[in-house]
Design a protein around this motif. Structure first.
Motif, PDB file in Angstrom:
ATOM      1  N   ILE A   1       4.004   2.325  -7.320  1.00 23.93           N
ATOM      2  CA  ILE A   1       4.460   1.003  -6.912  1.00 23.93           C
ATOM      3  C   ILE A   1       5.092   1.097  -5.524  1.00 23.93           C
ATOM      4  O   ILE A   1       5.268   2.172  -4.967  1.00 23.93           O
ATOM      5  CB  ILE A   1       5.463   0.417  -7.914  1.00 23.93           C
ATOM      6  CG1 ILE A   1       6.807   1.175  -7.835  1.00 23.93           C
ATOM      7  CG2 ILE A   1       4.905   0.443  -9.311  1.00 23.93           C
ATOM      8  CD1 ILE A   1       7.959   0.433  -8.435  1.00 23.93           C
TER       9      ILE A   1
ATOM     10  N   SER B   1       0.784  -1.149  -9.956  1.00 24.77           N
ATOM     11  CA  SER B   1       1.358  -2.014  -8.922  1.00 24.77           C
ATOM     12  C   SER B   1       0.503  -3.266  -8.736  1.00 24.77           C
ATOM     13  O   SER B   1      -0.676  -3.167  -8.368  1.00 24.77           O
ATOM     14  CB  SER B   1       1.453  -1.261  -7.589  1.00 24.77           C
ATOM     15  OG  SER B   1       1.714  -2.154  -6.528  1.00 24.77           O
TER      16      SER B   1
ATOM     17  N   SER C   1       5.425  -4.733 -10.570  1.00 22.93           N
ATOM     18  CA  SER C   1       4.970  -3.508 -11.219  1.00 22.93           C
ATOM     19  C   SER C   1       4.937  -3.657 -12.728  1.00 22.93           C
ATOM     20  O   SER C   1       5.565  -4.559 -13.298  1.00 22.93           O
ATOM     21  CB  SER C   1       5.885  -2.336 -10.843  1.00 22.93           C
ATOM     22  OG  SER C   1       7.188  -2.527 -11.379  1.00 22.93           O
TER      23      SER C   1
ATOM     24  N   GLU D   1      11.293   3.722 -13.637  1.00 24.71           N
ATOM     25  CA  GLU D   1      10.209   4.241 -12.798  1.00 24.71           C
ATOM     26  C   GLU D   1      10.149   5.766 -12.775  1.00 24.71           C
ATOM     27  O   GLU D   1       9.104   6.341 -12.481  1.00 24.71           O
ATOM     28  CB  GLU D   1      10.372   3.724 -11.362  1.00 24.71           C
ATOM     29  CG  GLU D   1      10.318   2.213 -11.206  1.00 24.71           C
ATOM     30  CD  GLU D   1       8.951   1.623 -11.502  1.00 24.71           C
ATOM     31  OE1 GLU D   1       7.978   2.391 -11.658  1.00 24.71           O
ATOM     32  OE2 GLU D   1       8.854   0.394 -11.578  1.00 24.71           O
TER      33      GLU D   1
END
Length: 249
Positions: free
Chosen positions: A97, A119, A147, A185
């Motif tokens: 992303i 993404s 995302s 993430e």
């Protein structure tokens, strides 16, 4: 300084730098770390920021994607072009992303490759391209980051084998630690690296040291760094002689 004034300064620092540690905030405000921790906990409950390990990070809505994309846009474009030059025809490419990876996608248009991504910004760049085979990973939508995250994303990556992957970052510390500002993430970045034969970090000069409070991995675990930063900038200056190549964009 009363708590309300102190928390206003904390919020300004977190938003300006993409995150701040307890130590940095305590030193700036000349108060104890315990006072800062108490402030951060209160602000997290109030929805003003995210309380992360070691400090605070902005709420996602504080950093609109188009606003982030406009920062250092020329540098991101140069990094994107250098990254695309590493990709061979028929490669399977994973794109992380972030706005820099979206710039990589822009330079991959018209290539006979497969791109795998979580993404939506990358999807926007490539969805009309008839040459690129585009695979979109499932997951929970984080609209401000454009995302998809979560267990579904990680499971899909675990079944993937890619030739090359490009990772974004919120910062690269002087000790060589790749950082991120969002806990959801970090495991996805680990999964991207595990799925790829080569993993390359893409980072503009403002990512040195950048922001972020969550360590992802040592930069020496990656095969290359593509950057616009001066090669004398730490930790780039320590990578000579290692297996991590530095590519200047």
């Amino acid at each position: 300084m009363i708590a309300q004034q102190r928390q206003s300064v904390i919020l300004q620092m977190v938003r300006a730098h993409g995150g701040a540690s307890v130590g940095e905030l305590a030193e700036h405000l000349e108060v104890s770390p315990s006072t800062i921790r108490r402030d951060l906990n209160q602000m997290d409950k109030a929805g003003l920021l995210q309380r992360v390990r070691g400090g605070g990070a902005p709420e996602a809505d504080d950093l609109p994607f188009p606003q982030v994309a406009a920062r250092a846009a020329d540098e991101k474009d140069r990094v994107g072009a250098a990254a695309a030059a590493m990709v061979k025809d028929r490669d399977v490419v994973v794109l992380d992303i972030g706005t820099t990876c979206a710039a990589v996608a822009r330079h991959l248009r018209g290539r006979s490759i497969t791109v795998v991504t979580a993404s939506l910004a990358v999807v926007d760049e490539l969805r009309g391209d008839h040459d690129v085979e585009l695979i979109v990973l499932g997951g929970l939508l984080r609209s401000s980051y454009l995302s998809l995250v979560g267990a579904l994303t990680q499971q899909a990556l675990a079944q993937l084998r890619a030739d090359i992957a490009f990772l974004g970052t919120s910062g690269l510390r002087t000790d060589g630690t790749v950082m991120d500002s969002t806990g959801t993430e970090v495991p996805i970045k680990h999964a991207i690296r595990a799925a790829s034969e080569r993993t390359v970090l893409v980072a503009t000069a403002d990512k040195f040291p950048g922001s972020g409070l969550l360590p992802v991995l040592p930069v020496t675990d990656l095969q290359a760094v593509i950057t616009t930063a001066d090669p004398s900038t730490a930790p780039l200056d320590t990578l000579a002689g290692t297996s991590t190549e530095v590519v200047l964009a």
